[in-house]
Design an enzyme around this catalytic site. Structure first.
Site, mmCIF file in Angstrom:
data_model
loop_
_atom_site.group_PDB
_atom_site.id
_atom_site.type_symbol
_atom_site.label_atom_id
_atom_site.label_comp_id
_atom_site.label_asym_id
_atom_site.label_seq_id
_atom_site.Cartn_x
_atom_site.Cartn_y
_atom_site.Cartn_z
ATOM 1 C CB CYS A 75 -0.919 -0.011 1.222
ATOM 2 S SG CYS A 75 -1.932 1.472 1.369
ATOM 3 C CD GLU A 280 -24.183 -7.086 22.758
ATOM 4 O OE1 GLU A 280 -23.900 -5.877 22.785
ATOM 5 O OE2 GLU A 280 -23.325 -7.992 22.744
ATOM 6 C CB CYS A 349 -9.770 -8.362 19.483
ATOM 7 S SG CYS A 349 -10.675 -7.066 20.359
#
Length: 393
Positions: A75, A280, A349
């Site tokens: 990129c 949630e 994550c």
């Protein structure tokens, strides 16, 4: 007395070990300098981009001695002063993955005081490009879409993003003059549908996206959370189900469950005599989940925070949690461990918050049984980990 560094200074350093966050640790006259665009072992000229009382940040703007792992970035925006979305385009993909494993090991040892040796799963595409299905593009003062430079609010205008799916790199996104400063949200589903929206309003495409994972179908709002890598939902589902080792009749909690990506295949494993409790906080996600699981007698949707809702659920056999980057935290972990499920599977994550929460679980009667790293964010410093904990005897 050591002379302090200033923004714009150029210094020569030897690039040190990888650190969590997409940079490498170097030192200059006793001061720590976090360097982007370098590789461990290289000698480089680094331009200082920010300073604080304890450390500085900088970009490697000239490489004096190159690493054998250095490659030419695919990129044109992956350069010092350019887009901050990709951290590692200058590093061979295999080396990126090894560095990410080193970060996971380091975070677990330093924060969690736990030694781990995770395996790495590499996910297609093999070149690490054209995998991202969702973007929030910023809009510049010129009305063009872009992404932020690292650790700044400076918008770098772009005409393509090479980690984005090819369906995202189209003239309707990059050649259009956008009015206002609302971000341009783009989402492409696994079934090929494409939504473009700003704020709460859809500009083009369906407002509900059809995601097909194996034999399961999810119709979700373009604003509901969904894994960004095109292959992440299937990869994480398969891995998590294998680690949970579910039995017919099990009571399972799917925490931070979103629209129910994991809930649906779990229902198939536990059968009609089992039950899944999906918890949630997001209004939009729970609305989507309520529609997806309408008619499912073995699924309950709980709208709210984990620490407040989990306390009312009893006799839990297995818990799956996939919290945001900040992790679950001690209050939620205390709630989880108090239920004494036989197995806990934690998807994360962020290795730092995962290491912290793993320490909490270890101190609450659980043993870390298996950890797997999945490279779902190639060219960036991010890494997904899936960890299995089992109740100690």
């Amino acid at each position: 007395m050591v002379k302090s560094l200033n923004i714009g200074d150029r210094i020569e350093v030897e690039i040190g070990p990888i650190a969590h966050g997409g940079h490498f640790i170097s030192r200059h006259n006793g001061q720590v300098v976090f360097v982007r665009h370098g590789i461990t072992g290289e000698k480089a000229i680094v331009e200082i981009t920010s300073v604080s009382s304890k450390l500085a940040h900088g970009d490697a703007v000239e490489i004096l001695e190159k690493s054998t792992e250095r490659i030419e970035p695919a990129c044109k925006y992956a350069i010092p002063g350019g887009c901050g979305g990709c951290d590692f385009q200058h590093i061979a993909l295999s080396a990126q993955q090894k560095m990410k494993l080193d970060v996971v090991k380091d975070q677990f040892l330093r924060i969690g005081k736990i030694e781990v040796d995770p395996e790495m799963i590499a996910v297609e595409p093999k070149d690490g490009l054209h995998w991202r299905t969702r973007f929030d593009f910023a809009v510049s003062d010129n009305g063009h879409v872009g992404l932020y430079a690292s650790k700044t609010k400076k918008i770098i205008e772009i005409d393509e993003c090479l980690i984005g799916l090819k369906e995202i790199n189209t003239p309707e996104i990059f050649n259009k003059k956008w009015n206002g400063d609302d971000r341009v949200r783009v989402a492409v589903s696994s079934s090929g549908q494409k939504n473009i929206s700003r704020g709460k309003f859809t500009i083009s495409g369906p407002s509900k996206l059809r995601e097909v994972i194996g034999e399961n179908t999810y119709n979700i709002s373009s604003h509901s959370f969904w894994q960004s890598h095109i292959r992440a939902p299937k990869t994480l589902t398969d891995l998590s189900l294998d680690l949970m080792n579910l039995k017919p009749g099990d009571i399972v909690c799917d925490l931070y469950g979103g629209v129910g990506l994991f809930t649906m295949p779990i229902t198939e494993k536990i059968g009609n005599h089992g039950h899944v409790h999906l918890i949630e906080l997001s209004n939009q996600a729970t609305r989507d989940a309520s529609k997806i699981f309408k008619g499912y007698n073995n699924v309950s949707i709980h709208k709210g925070s984990v620490d407040k809702k989990l306390r009312y659920i009893q006799d839990i056999d297995v818990i799956l949690l996939d919290p945001p980057r900040t992790g679950a935290g001690k209050i939620a972990i205390d709630q989880i461990s108090s239920k004494k499920p036989r197995t806990i599977v934690y998807i994360s994550c962020d290795p730092a918050s995962l290491a912290r929460d793993s320490r909490f679980l270890e101190d609450s009667g659980y043993s870390l049984d298996k950890i797997t790293a999945v490279d779902l964010f190639p060219m960036t410093h991010h890494i997904e980990c899936v960890v299995k904990f089992v109740l100690k005897n």
